[in-house]
Design a protein around this motif. Structure first.
Motif, mmCIF file in Angstrom:
data_model
loop_
_atom_site.group_PDB
_atom_site.id
_atom_site.type_symbol
_atom_site.label_atom_id
_atom_site.label_comp_id
_atom_site.label_asym_id
_atom_site.label_seq_id
_atom_site.Cartn_x
_atom_site.Cartn_y
_atom_site.Cartn_z
ATOM 1 N N SER A 219 7.781 7.240 10.344
ATOM 2 C CA SER A 219 6.250 8.602 10.123
ATOM 3 C C SER A 219 6.003 8.812 9.032
ATOM 4 O O SER A 219 7.132 8.402 7.752
ATOM 5 N N TYR A 220 5.183 9.408 8.122
ATOM 6 C CA TYR A 220 4.903 9.807 7.104
ATOM 7 C C TYR A 220 4.810 11.082 6.883
ATOM 8 O O TYR A 220 6.157 11.211 7.416
ATOM 9 N N GLU A 221 5.686 11.079 5.435
ATOM 10 C CA GLU A 221 6.773 12.746 4.705
ATOM 11 C C GLU A 221 5.499 13.917 5.016
ATOM 12 O O GLU A 221 4.652 13.728 5.226
ATOM 13 N N THR A 222 6.624 14.780 4.895
ATOM 14 C CA THR A 222 6.252 16.350 4.952
ATOM 15 C C THR A 222 5.594 16.288 4.157
ATOM 16 O O THR A 222 6.215 16.113 2.604
ATOM 17 N N SER B 289 0.704 -0.947 0.103
ATOM 18 C CA SER B 289 -0.079 0.172 0.294
ATOM 19 C C SER B 289 1.017 1.538 -0.265
ATOM 20 O O SER B 289 2.122 1.570 0.442
ATOM 21 N N ALA B 290 0.500 2.326 -0.979
ATOM 22 C CA ALA B 290 1.033 3.784 -0.834
ATOM 23 C C ALA B 290 0.601 4.411 -0.645
ATOM 24 O O ALA B 290 -0.915 4.158 -0.564
ATOM 25 N N GLY B 291 0.899 5.886 -0.623
ATOM 26 C CA GLY B 291 0.497 6.913 -0.715
ATOM 27 C C GLY B 291 0.714 7.514 -1.939
ATOM 28 O O GLY B 291 1.645 7.421 -3.049
ATOM 29 N N GLY B 292 -0.487 7.966 -2.212
ATOM 30 C CA GLY B 292 -0.132 8.715 -3.913
ATOM 31 C C GLY B 292 0.072 9.836 -4.103
ATOM 32 O O GLY B 292 0.059 11.411 -3.334
ATOM 33 N N ILE C 222 -2.799 2.412 -4.259
ATOM 34 C CA ILE C 222 -2.473 3.689 -3.470
ATOM 35 C C ILE C 222 -4.187 4.059 -2.521
ATOM 36 O O ILE C 222 -5.752 4.277 -2.420
ATOM 37 N N THR C 223 -4.021 3.911 -0.967
ATOM 38 C CA THR C 223 -4.597 3.627 -0.521
ATOM 39 C C THR C 223 -4.405 5.286 0.626
ATOM 40 O O THR C 223 -5.584 4.989 0.912
ATOM 41 N N ASN C 224 -3.877 6.133 -0.117
ATOM 42 C CA ASN C 224 -4.303 7.697 1.110
ATOM 43 C C ASN C 224 -3.553 8.125 -0.312
ATOM 44 O O ASN C 224 -2.344 7.633 -1.378
ATOM 45 N N MET C 225 -3.713 9.790 -0.454
ATOM 46 C CA MET C 225 -2.468 11.048 -1.093
ATOM 47 C C MET C 225 -2.094 10.698 0.375
ATOM 48 O O MET C 225 -2.047 11.280 1.709
ATOM 49 N N ALA C 226 -0.466 11.396 -0.192
ATOM 50 C CA ALA C 226 0.315 11.787 0.420
ATOM 51 C C ALA C 226 0.838 13.081 1.021
ATOM 52 O O ALA C 226 -0.515 13.693 0.447
ATOM 53 N N ALA C 227 1.635 14.143 1.941
ATOM 54 C CA ALA C 227 0.952 14.555 2.502
ATOM 55 C C ALA C 227 1.051 15.818 1.708
ATOM 56 O O ALA C 227 1.660 16.131 1.076
ATOM 57 N N ALA D 115 4.856 7.430 -6.375
ATOM 58 C CA ALA D 115 3.496 7.104 -5.237
ATOM 59 C C ALA D 115 5.017 6.508 -3.968
ATOM 60 O O ALA D 115 6.091 6.779 -4.308
ATOM 61 N N VAL D 116 4.854 6.771 -2.849
ATOM 62 C CA VAL D 116 5.799 6.722 -1.537
ATOM 63 C C VAL D 116 5.355 5.771 -0.527
ATOM 64 O O VAL D 116 3.504 5.591 -0.369
ATOM 65 N N GLY D 117 5.843 4.798 -0.591
ATOM 66 C CA GLY D 117 5.609 4.073 0.907
ATOM 67 C C GLY D 117 6.933 3.532 1.167
ATOM 68 O O GLY D 117 8.022 4.537 0.970
ATOM 69 N N MET D 118 6.468 1.894 2.409
ATOM 70 C CA MET D 118 8.602 2.337 3.665
ATOM 71 C C MET D 118 8.429 1.017 3.614
ATOM 72 O O MET D 118 8.922 0.323 3.982
ATOM 73 N N SER D 119 7.790 -0.228 1.628
ATOM 74 C CA SER D 119 8.758 -0.774 1.866
ATOM 75 C C SER D 119 9.136 -1.368 0.307
ATOM 76 O O SER D 119 9.751 -0.267 -0.369
ATOM 77 N N PRO E 235 -5.404 15.197 7.464
ATOM 78 C CA PRO E 235 -4.582 14.400 7.764
ATOM 79 C C PRO E 235 -4.223 13.374 7.458
ATOM 80 O O PRO E 235 -4.933 12.579 6.894
ATOM 81 N N LEU E 236 -3.399 12.453 7.438
ATOM 82 C CA LEU E 236 -2.985 11.049 7.459
ATOM 83 C C LEU E 236 -3.288 10.096 8.435
ATOM 84 O O LEU E 236 -2.915 10.496 9.156
ATOM 85 N N SER E 237 -3.992 8.965 7.787
ATOM 86 C CA SER E 237 -4.234 8.424 9.236
ATOM 87 C C SER E 237 -4.426 6.613 8.827
ATOM 88 O O SER E 237 -4.610 6.422 7.494
HETATM 89 CL CL1 6GU Z 1 1.456 8.754 2.476
HETATM 90 N N1 6GU Z 1 3.904 7.286 3.443
HETATM 91 C C1 6GU Z 1 4.574 6.695 3.801
HETATM 92 N N2 6GU Z 1 5.963 6.288 3.596
HETATM 93 N N3 6GU Z 1 4.247 5.052 3.203
HETATM 94 C C2 6GU Z 1 2.526 4.598 3.019
HETATM 95 C C3 6GU Z 1 2.043 5.980 2.682
HETATM 96 C C4 6GU Z 1 2.308 7.451 2.525
HETATM 97 N N4 6GU Z 1 0.941 5.697 2.675
HETATM 98 C C5 6GU Z 1 0.627 3.942 2.692
HETATM 99 N N5 6GU Z 1 1.995 3.753 3.125
#
Ligand code: 6GU
Length: 276
Positions: free
Chosen positions: A193-196, A115-118, A235-240, A210-214, A246-248
């Motif tokens: 932490s999610y990105e600023t 899963s990743a942020g858009g 794409i589970t959410n839009m990035a910050a 897209a951005v993620g942690m894996s 806010p992201l959750s």
């Molecule tokens: Cl917005 N950022 C990161 N680093 N990982 C995520 C994400 C965002 N949304 C889902 N995974």
């Protein structure tokens, strides 16, 4: 990587081989909330990570933490239901270990999901994105250390880290099923932490969609091992900073639940279509 690490790998592989009577051809890594796909596997053997000698063990909620080996759409697969993240405190060798085990079991191809942020503003929550390249912004590389030549070359080529051929297969499958897909560059960050918003703008300017942690460590390891890789981001959410809210982590979980049927249908179709 030391000789003792090689022995550890071999010990894990032998333990698993003793429990199965076929060679998996295809490896799957299922990301957060996407582990449900493993439920579709038949004639299966489930092996908890904790049971496998030398295997790291998983901690994050929503991650079952087992290998599921069996048949999916007639293909022999080995699946990681739950993966290891750098932000959990594992060192990179723990993250790469299962990938090497799956390769040594016989898997020549890897399908990796996350899963990743858009970051790309044209994307929408719930989109599926084929990864066509990545940016490694994790601050490290899983291959740092002495190279074990049996596993792969010292300086692995990454010019087609994500197989163009597998991307073509995935696009054809999506087309046949009437599913729309995005395609883009995945950016790996360490988290947790999610990105600023400034970091998200940076990623966007660098070409990230897209951005993620894996994913990045596993894909580098798989390329080192000579595996062909297909990557799919949900794409589970839009990035910050892209939307006002806010992201959750709850939103991440909620979206994966919604996308599940589409995701399962796509990956099953791809597994079926991938030639041996
Ligand atoms: Cl917005 N950022 C990161 N680093 N990982 C995520 C994400 C965002 N949304 C889902 N995974």
């Amino acid at each position: 990587m030391s000789q003792s690490r090689m022995d550890e790998l071999q010990e894990s592989v032998n333990y698993i081989k003793n429990k199965i009577d076929f060679e998996p051809q295809l490896a799957l890594i299922l990301g957060s909330g996407l582990g449900v796909l493993a439920e579709e596997i038949t004639d299966k053997i489930e092996i908890s990570y904790g049971e496998i000698p030398n295997f790291p063990t998983s901690t994050v909620e929503g991650h079952a933490g087992q290998l599921v080996i069996g048949k999916l759409e007639g293909r022999k697969v080995v699946t990681m239901q739950g993966r290891f993240h750098y932000y959990e405190g594992y060192d990179m060798s723990a993250i790469t270990f299962p990938v090497r085990v799956m390769k040594l079991l016989g898997a020549e191809k890897l399908v990796v999901t996350n899963s990743a942020g858009g970051v790309n503003r044209n994307f929408n929550v719930g989109d599926l994105m084929l990864i066509n390249d990545h940016l490694n912004l994790m601050g490290t590389n899983p291959l740092i250390g002495s190279n074990q030549d049996e596993l792969g070359p010292r300086f692995p080529d990454m010019s087609e880290a994500y197989s163009n051929q597998l991307i073509t297969v995935a696009e054809r499958v999506a087309d046949d099923k009437g599913l729309s897909l995005r395609k883009g560059v995945y950016t790996g960050m360490s988290g947790p932490s999610y990105e600023t918003p400034a970091e998200v703008r940076m990623i966007n300017q660098l070409g990230g969609d897209a951005v993620g942690m894996s994913t990045v460590p596993e894909v580098i390891t798989a390329n080192h091992a000579g595996m062909e890789v297909l990557g799919i981001s949900c794409i589970t959410n839009m990035a910050a900073g892209i939307l006002a809210e806010p992201l959750s982590h709850d939103e991440v979980i909620e979206t994966t639940q919604k996308v599940k049927p589409k995701f399962i249908s796509l990956v099953e179709g791809i597994v079926k279509a991938i030639s041996n």
